[in-house]
Design a protein around this motif. Structure first.
Motif, short mmCIF file in Angstrom:
data_model
loop_
_atom_site.label_atom_id
_atom_site.label_comp_id
_atom_site.label_asym_id
_atom_site.label_seq_id
_atom_site.Cartn_x
_atom_site.Cartn_y
_atom_site.Cartn_z
N GLY A 37 26.92 -18.79 -45.40
CA GLY A 37 28.18 -19.07 -44.71
C GLY A 37 29.26 -19.64 -45.60
O GLY A 37 30.43 -19.66 -45.23
N LEU A 38 28.88 -20.10 -46.79
CA LEU A 38 29.87 -20.69 -47.70
C LEU A 38 30.76 -19.62 -48.33
O LEU A 38 31.90 -19.88 -48.69
N HIS A 39 30.20 -18.39 -48.43
CA HIS A 39 30.91 -17.26 -49.05
C HIS A 39 31.33 -17.56 -50.49
O HIS A 39 32.48 -17.37 -50.87
N ARG A 40 30.37 -18.04 -51.27
CA ARG A 40 30.61 -18.29 -52.69
C ARG A 40 29.70 -17.36 -53.49
O ARG A 40 29.20 -17.72 -54.54
N GLY A 41 29.49 -16.19 -52.96
CA GLY A 41 28.61 -15.24 -53.65
C GLY A 41 27.18 -15.38 -53.18
O GLY A 41 26.89 -16.08 -52.21
N GLY A 42 26.28 -14.66 -53.88
CA GLY A 42 24.88 -14.63 -53.45
C GLY A 42 24.68 -13.44 -52.52
O GLY A 42 25.63 -12.74 -52.15
N VAL A 43 23.42 -13.25 -52.12
CA VAL A 43 23.07 -12.09 -51.29
C VAL A 43 23.72 -12.23 -49.91
O VAL A 43 23.66 -13.29 -49.29
N GLN A 44 24.35 -11.13 -49.46
CA GLN A 44 25.08 -11.18 -48.19
C GLN A 44 24.53 -10.26 -47.13
O GLN A 44 25.06 -10.22 -46.02
N SER A 45 23.50 -9.47 -47.49
CA SER A 45 22.96 -8.57 -46.46
C SER A 45 21.48 -8.32 -46.71
O SER A 45 20.98 -8.49 -47.83
N ALA A 46 20.81 -7.89 -45.64
CA ALA A 46 19.38 -7.58 -45.75
C ALA A 46 19.17 -6.45 -46.75
O ALA A 46 18.22 -6.48 -47.53
N ALA A 47 20.09 -5.48 -46.76
CA ALA A 47 19.94 -4.33 -47.67
C ALA A 47 19.96 -4.79 -49.12
O ALA A 47 19.14 -4.36 -49.94
N GLN A 48 20.87 -5.72 -49.42
CA GLN A 48 20.97 -6.26 -50.78
C GLN A 48 19.68 -7.01 -51.15
O GLN A 48 19.17 -6.89 -52.25
N MET A 49 19.18 -7.76 -50.18
CA MET A 49 17.95 -8.54 -50.41
C MET A 49 16.77 -7.59 -50.68
O MET A 49 15.98 -7.82 -51.60
N VAL A 50 16.69 -6.53 -49.90
CA VAL A 50 15.57 -5.58 -50.05
C VAL A 50 15.61 -4.95 -51.45
O VAL A 50 14.58 -4.86 -52.13
N GLU A 51 16.79 -4.56 -51.90
CA GLU A 51 16.94 -3.96 -53.24
C GLU A 51 16.40 -4.90 -54.32
O GLU A 51 15.69 -4.48 -55.23
N ILE A 52 16.76 -6.17 -54.19
CA ILE A 52 16.35 -7.18 -55.18
C ILE A 52 14.84 -7.39 -55.12
O ILE A 52 14.16 -7.41 -56.16
N LEU A 53 14.31 -7.51 -53.91
CA LEU A 53 12.87 -7.76 -53.77
C LEU A 53 12.06 -6.57 -54.28
O LEU A 53 10.99 -6.74 -54.86
N LYS A 54 12.59 -5.36 -54.09
CA LYS A 54 11.89 -4.16 -54.58
C LYS A 54 11.77 -4.21 -56.10
O LYS A 54 10.73 -3.89 -56.67
N LEU A 55 12.86 -4.62 -56.73
CA LEU A 55 12.85 -4.68 -58.20
C LEU A 55 11.85 -5.74 -58.68
O LEU A 55 11.12 -5.53 -59.65
N ILE A 56 11.80 -6.86 -57.98
CA ILE A 56 10.84 -7.92 -58.36
C ILE A 56 9.41 -7.39 -58.19
O ILE A 56 8.56 -7.56 -59.06
N GLN A 57 9.20 -6.68 -57.08
CA GLN A 57 7.86 -6.16 -56.78
C GLN A 57 7.42 -5.11 -57.82
O GLN A 57 6.25 -5.01 -58.15
N GLN A 58 8.41 -4.41 -58.33
CA GLN A 58 8.14 -3.34 -59.29
C GLN A 58 7.72 -3.88 -60.66
O GLN A 58 7.07 -3.17 -61.41
N TYR A 59 8.11 -5.09 -60.99
CA TYR A 59 7.83 -5.64 -62.34
C TYR A 59 7.10 -6.99 -62.26
O TYR A 59 7.59 -7.98 -62.79
#
Ligand SMILES: Cc1ncc(COP(=O)(O)O)c(C=O)c1O
Length: 387
Positions: A153-175
Motif C-alpha cells: 500500500g505504500l507504493h514505493r516499488g516492490g511486487v504489485q501483483s500475483a502475476a509478478q510474484m509467480v514469475e519471481i517464485l518460478k525463477l527461484i524454483q528453477q535455480y
C-alpha cells in the motif's frame, strides 16, 4: 518542566567544557522507550524484533539495544553498514531494507569473500533484479537468500501483483542451487500517514495485512516446495509498531526510530514513547534585533525578538529551547551560523546552548561523528556510523 530540563542540560554541557554542537541521547527517556518496546514485544511472542540500523546508526547504541531487546536481527540500508554489523555481532541476521544495485552486491562478494556465507537476506523488488543477483550467485558459486519486497500500500516499488510474484517464485524454483527464498518484506509506513478523512489508519492497516496474507497464501499453495515455517515475513516499522504488536500476519518486525522518537514519529499510536534525541548548539553572538541586509529602514521599527547566531544550524530539526526560539523567514537558513530569534526578554548569554529536536534520526545521526549519552548530569561518548 522541559524548560528546567534544558536549563540543567545547558549547565551540564558547559561544566564539561563542551563548546561545539552535540547530538544528545537522554538515557532516562531511552530506557523508558526500551521498556515500552520490551513490554509490547512480550505480548507479541510470534514477532522477532529487527533493529533498523539507519535510524540508530551508532554501534554502541545498537549493542545496547541488541542486548536489551535480545536480538541480533538487523535491517540494513547502506552497503558499508553490512560489514560493520557482521564484524560486531557474532549472530548477525541481516535483512536488506532496500534492494541494493547489483553492482554493490557484486562488490560486496568481490571484496569480502570471508562473508560469503553470512546470514544476509538480499532484498529483490523485481524479476530483473533477481536475474542480476542470479548471475552474481553463479559467478561466485553462492546460494543467495532472497527476500521479496511486496507493495502493501505504500507504493514505493516492490511486487504489485500475483502475476509478478509467480514469475519471481518460478525463477527461484528453477535455480535452487543459487537462489533460496527467505521471505517477504512489506513496509507499511503509509498506514499512519494517509489523512484519516481519506482512510482510517486501522482500515489501511487491515488492508495492508490482507495484501500481505494473500502473498503468503500464494507461496504456500502454489509453491509448496519453497514454503518453510522459518520464512521471514518482515513488516513494520516504527509508525505501525503498536498495530503489529497487537495483531500481525508477520513474524518479523523492524523498528528503529521509535526508540529515539524524533518529531516525525509524534502520532497517537506512539504516544507512550518519549523524545530521547536532542541537538545542542552553542550561541556565538547576540544582537539586540534582526538586521536584514540592505533594509536599514526596518531597524527603526519596534522589535519583539533578539537575534542569536549559533554554531551550526539548518538541521532537519525544530528549535525547542529557549521557548519560542525560531528562524527568521527573510534572513534565511545557515548550516554554519544560523540566525535564531528569541523573545527580547529571554535570559540567554553567549556560550549558552540552544536546543533542537530532530524531525528524524536517520538524516541527523550521520551528521555528527559522535553521540553523547546524557545520564545524571554526565555524558558518555558513543561513536556513530559517519559513512
Ligand atoms: C523497509 C523499511 N522497514 C522499516 C523501516 C522503519 O524504520 P524506523 O522504525 O526507523 O522508522 C523503514 C524506514 O525507512 C523501512 O524503509
Amino acid at each position: 518542566m522541559l524548560g528546567h530540563y534544558f536549563k540543567q542540560l545547558n549547565l551540564d554541557l558547559k561544566k564539561q567544557g563542551i563548546a561545539t554542537p552535540q547530538l544528545i541521547i537522554d538515557e532516562a527517556a531511552l530506557k523508558q522507550n526500551i521498556q515500552h518496546v520490551q513490554i509490547r514485544l512480550a505480548h507479541a511472542k510470534h514477532l522477532k524484533a529487527r533493529l533498523v540500523v539507519k535510524s540508530l546508526a551508532s554501534l554502541d547504541l545498537l549493542k545496547l539495544l541488541s542486548e536489551q531487546l535480545n536480538t541480533q536481527s538487523f535491517m540494513v540500508f547502506h552497503q558499508p553498514h553490512i560489514i560493520s554489523i557482521l564484524e560486531n555481532f557474532a549472530e548477525a541476521d541481516i535483512l536488506l531494507g532496500k534492494p541494493m544495485p547489483a553492482q554493490a552486491v557484486r562488490q560486496f562478494f568481490e571484496q569480502h569473500a570471508e562473508w560469503a556465507n553470512a546470514k544476509i537476506q538480499w532484498l529483490i523488488d523485481s524479476k530483473q533484479r533477481l536475474q542480476q543477483y542470479l548471475e552474481i550467485a553463479q559467478l561466485y558459486s553462492l546460494c543467495l537468500d532472497v527476500n521479496i519486497e511486496i507493495d502493501v500500500g505504500l507504493h514505493r516499488g516492490g511486487v504489485q501483483s500475483a502475476a509478478q510474484m509467480v514469475e519471481i517464485l518460478k525463477l527461484i524454483q528453477q535455480y535452487p542451487q543459487y537462489l533460496k527464498l527467505s521471505g517477504l518484506m512489506g513496509y507499511d509506513a503509509h498506514v499512519s500517514k494517509i489523512p484519516a478523512i481519506i482512510k482510517k489508519p486501522e482500515l489501511a492497516y487491515q488492508s495492508s495485512q490482507q495484501t500481505y496474507a494473500d502473498y503468503q497464501k500464494l507461496i504456500k499453495q502454489q509453491f509448496p516446495t519453497l514454503w518453510r515455517d522459518e520464512l521471514c515475513f518482515n513488516g513494520g516499522g516504527s509508525p505501525t509498531f503498536s498495530h503489529h504488536t497487537t495483531k500481525s500476519v508477520c513474524n518479523d518486525l523492524s523498528f528503529g526510530s521509535i526508540l529515539l522518537k524524533p518529531s516525525d514519529f509524534d502520532s497517537e499510536f506512539l504516544r507512550a514513547l518519549q523524545p530521547a534525541l536532542w541537538i545542542a548548539a552553542p550561541v556565538l553572538k547576540i544582537l539586540p534585533f534582526t538586521q536584514l541586509p540592505s533594509m536599514a529602514l526596518l531597524d527603526k521599527l519596534p522589535h519583539k525578538c533578539k537575534a542569536l547566531f549559533i554554531y551550526g544550524g539548518y538541521w532537519l530539526a525544530n528549535y525547542v529551547y529557549p521557548h519560542q526560539a525560531h528562524t527568521h523567514v527573510l534572513y534565511g537558513r545557515s548550516s554554519n551560523q544560523e540566525l535564531v530569534n528569541v523573545p527580547k526578554d529571554c535570559d540567554i548569554q553567549v556560550d549558552d546552548f540552544v536546543f533542537l529536536r530532530p524531525t528524524q534520526s536517520e538524516a541527523i545521526i550521520p551528521q555528527f561523528s559522535e553521540l553523547k549519552l546524557y545520564r545524571k548530569h554526565a555524558f558518555e561518548t558513543w561513536e556513530t556510523f559517519r559513512e
